[in-house]
Design an enzyme around this catalytic site. Structure first.
Site, mmCIF file in Angstrom:
data_model
loop_
_atom_site.group_PDB
_atom_site.id
_atom_site.type_symbol
_atom_site.label_atom_id
_atom_site.label_comp_id
_atom_site.label_asym_id
_atom_site.label_seq_id
_atom_site.Cartn_x
_atom_site.Cartn_y
_atom_site.Cartn_z
ATOM 1 N N ASP A 169 0.889 -1.161 0.000
ATOM 2 C CA ASP A 169 0.000 0.000 0.000
ATOM 3 C C ASP A 169 0.927 1.211 0.000
ATOM 4 O OD1 ASP A 169 -2.252 1.653 0.210
ATOM 5 O OD2 ASP A 169 -2.185 1.607 2.397
ATOM 6 N N GLU A 217 -1.275 -1.501 -4.897
ATOM 7 C CA GLU A 217 -2.558 -0.846 -5.133
ATOM 8 C C GLU A 217 -2.400 0.222 -6.203
ATOM 9 O OE1 GLU A 217 -6.230 0.294 -2.415
ATOM 10 O OE2 GLU A 217 -4.465 1.498 -1.951
ATOM 11 N N ASP A 253 -2.465 0.995 7.017
ATOM 12 C CA ASP A 253 -1.649 0.824 5.806
ATOM 13 C C ASP A 253 -1.153 -0.622 5.704
ATOM 14 O OD1 ASP A 253 -1.052 3.957 5.111
ATOM 15 O OD2 ASP A 253 -1.035 3.565 7.259
#
Length: 163
Positions: free
Chosen positions: A7, A67, A140
């Protein structure tokens, strides 16, 4: 197969390693790379790069799942996330690892079965799927594990579709 889920972020970059063996998937390791906010951006990016290369050497993932960038109203944040994402791509290329991307909606759908799930729902499913005693300290990190799980589930669906 070991998957490194990422992330991306400049202040906090969540990472999670999951391992798929047959029909089981488990969390190998997970945490955040945190960089000091008052440090110049080039130094922060260098720190992320060095730590990512160390993680790749230590855990030897087969693939990196990242992502996709999500542009919100804050353009400055989007640029900083984009720079961190670029470092992830660079470190992956240096290690000769393939990179796959998943959108936030794909992650929500893969992990919860609902494309508009909220962070709490995603976190709870990550905890259940990976049999974690407790959730990671930071969102996160949980998001990084969810991204890695999305790749696991995407590969399984691809295998089923090919048969």
């Amino acid at each position: 197969m070991r998957i490194l889920g990422i992330d991306p972020g400049l202040g906090r970059l969540g990472w999670g390693i999951v391992e798929e063996k047959g029909s089981t998937v488990k969390a190998v390791a997970f945490d955040c790379i945190e960089t000091p906010p008052k440090t110049p951006d080039p130094k922060r990016l260098l720190q992320i790069h060095k730590e990512l290369l160390r993680l790749i050497r230590q855990y030897q993932p087969s693939i990196v799942a990242v992502e996709e960038l999500f542009f919100s109203r804050n353009v400055t944040t989007a640029f900083m996330v984009g720079q961190a994402r670029g470092v992830v791509l660079l470190a992956s290329a240096e290690a000769d690892l393939p990179v796959v991307t998943h959108s936030p909606n794909q992650v929500k759908l893969a992990v919860t079965g609902y494309g508009k799930a909220d962070k709490k729902q995603i976190a709870q499913m990550v905890k259940v799927i990976l049999c974690l005693q407790q959730l990671p300290r930071l969102d996160d990190t949980t998001d990084a594990l969810a991204i890695a799980l999305t790749e696991v589930f995407s590969r399984k669906m691809g295998d089923k579709l090919r048969k």
